[in-house]
Design a protein around this motif. Structure first.
Motif, PDB file in Angstrom:
ATOM      1  N   TYR A 272       0.819  -1.220   0.000  1.00  0.00           N
ATOM      2  CA  TYR A 272       0.000   0.000   0.000  1.00  0.00           C
ATOM      3  C   TYR A 272       0.851   1.268   0.000  1.00  0.00           C
ATOM      4  N   ASN A 273       2.128   1.127   0.335  1.00  0.00           N
ATOM      5  CA  ASN A 273       3.026   2.281   0.304  1.00  0.00           C
ATOM      6  C   ASN A 273       3.464   2.637  -1.116  1.00  0.00           C
ATOM      7  N   TYR A 274       3.032   1.838  -2.088  1.00  0.00           N
ATOM      8  CA  TYR A 274       3.417   2.067  -3.488  1.00  0.00           C
ATOM      9  C   TYR A 274       2.157   2.258  -4.333  1.00  0.00           C
ATOM     10  N   ILE A 275       2.321   2.903  -5.468  1.00  0.00           N
ATOM     11  CA  ILE A 275       1.193   3.186  -6.364  1.00  0.00           C
ATOM     12  C   ILE A 275       1.330   2.361  -7.640  1.00  0.00           C
ATOM     13  N   PRO A 276       0.320   1.581  -8.007  1.00  0.00           N
ATOM     14  CA  PRO A 276       0.411   0.796  -9.243  1.00  0.00           C
ATOM     15  C   PRO A 276       0.294   1.684 -10.477  1.00  0.00           C
ATOM     16  N   THR A 277       0.891   1.215 -11.553  1.00  0.00           N
ATOM     17  CA  THR A 277       0.853   1.915 -12.831  1.00  0.00           C
ATOM     18  C   THR A 277      -0.017   1.143 -13.812  1.00  0.00           C
ATOM     19  N   TYR A 278      -0.881   1.871 -14.506  1.00  0.00           N
ATOM     20  CA  TYR A 278      -1.733   1.231 -15.516  1.00  0.00           C
ATOM     21  C   TYR A 278      -0.899   0.970 -16.768  1.00  0.00           C
ATOM     22  N   GLY A 279      -0.703  -0.315 -17.092  1.00  0.00           N
ATOM     23  CA  GLY A 279       0.121  -0.659 -18.242  1.00  0.00           C
ATOM     24  C   GLY A 279      -0.647  -1.304 -19.370  1.00  0.00           C
TER      25      GLY A 279
END
Length: 341
Positions: A320-327
């Motif tokens: 949760y400390n990271y943000i996913p990237t839409y790929g």
């Protein structure tokens, strides 16, 4: 107020009175204590289980999109579908960054109750060495009495085969890129205690007849290769096989005989969480049921772990400390990835 509504009022009052009386309850809803005077309420949870399980997922070199998202030196990623998969079973996730300092990686391993080795392509160098170290640590934990499950998915299975056999050339080529398949059970009597133990009979039957699982790999092991290798045969038991595009049979699911280790040559996470990469991924209700049950098994095994990590340390390291990237905009690759630089 209409005349009809006026006439209904006495009827409503009468029904309410009946519902509150013992006579009315005979045809109404009962409280548990009314049906069973000794009703104990909610039973106590099993104190031997850990109901806040955390799964460590090892990152893979690259950005998961052939450099379209990041070409930074040392970049690595986790497809978000693996994270959602672990969460679907009731677990949280801590990323294990394959090229972070060994001291940091080993510290994170003390915060998790199980591990996933994901799919991918890397079979050499520091990535191979990191997988080897984590696998050795997982076995040590189990040998010490700490139930510590591990899932090896596609590449994860291949790396486990290389490590266990001590043969980096053990793998064979198979043509199973972006296709759906069935699973053929070696012996359904042996599924007790395995990832398939909670599958209802109807779904087990459908698994053998319908194409409910996603395959996307170029390598694997034939049953003969696994069984004829003394180290592999001693460590693994074959649960299912599948057939590639050239009718070659390969091991599609295996489990360790003495450890909570499950190896998949298929992708249990994709049916529910990947949409952009291939139209060949099955998205039927039954395919999603498979995803859910495999996720449930991982979390249920992780709950048996004796690791009780510090809550704040866990929070500091969660995905949760990271943000996913839409790929997935291009309609290929992973829908979402977590990128670590």
């Amino acid at each position: 107020m209409s005349f009809r509504s006026f006439l209904l009022i006495p009827l409503v009052v009468f029904l309410l009175k009946c519902a509150g009386s013992a006579e009315g309850r005979q045809s109404g809803i009962f409280l548990p204590t009314e049906l069973h005077p000794d009703y104990p309420g909610c039973p106590a949870v099993d104190s031997s289980l850990y109901y806040y399980p955390v799964i460590g997922i090892l990152t893979h070199p690259g950005d998961g999109a052939s450099g379209r998202l990041s070409n930074a030196t040392g970049v690595s990623y986790i497809a978000a579908s693996y994270v959602k998969f672990a969460e679907a079973g009731g677990a949280r996730v801590i990323p294990l960054i394959y090229n972070e300092p060994e001291e940091t990686l080993l510290k994170k391993l003390e915060l998790v109750n199980g591990v996933i080795f994901t799919g991918g392509w890397s079979k050499t160098g520091s990535y191979y060495e990191t997988v080897q170290k984590i696998f050795k640590k997982a076995l040590e934990k189990n040998d010490a009495g700490n139930h510590f499950p591990l899932y090896g998915i596609t590449l994860g299975f291949e790396l486990l085969a290389m490590i266990v056999s001590e043969d980096k050339n053990i793998l064979e080529k198979f043509g199973s890129s972006t296709k759906a398949s069935s699973l053929q059970f070696i012996d359904k009597a042996n599924i007790e205690g395995s990832v398939f133990q909670s599958f209802p009979p109807d779904l087990l039957k459908k698994l053998t007849a319908d194409c409910l699982v996603s395959q996307n790999h170029k390598y694997g092991l034939s049953p003969e290769k696994l069984q004829n290798n003394e180290k592999l045969a001693k460590f693994f038991e074959i649960l299912t096989t599948s057939i590639d595009e050239e009718d070659q049979v390969y091991v599609s699911t295996a489990r360790a005989r003495d450890y909570p280790v499950t190896a998949f040559q298929w992708h249990p996470q994709k049916s529910a969480y990947e949409w952009a990469s291939s139209s060949k991924i099955p998205h039927t209700e039954d395919a999603v049921r498979v995803t859910q049950l495999v996720a449930n098994f991982l979390a249920s095994e992780a709950r048996k772990s004796t690791t009780r990590p510090d809550a704040q340390e866990v929070r500091d390291n969660l995905i949760y400390n990271y943000i996913p990237t839409y790929g997935g905009k291009a309609g290929k690759g992973y829908d979402q990835v977590y990128i670590f630089t």
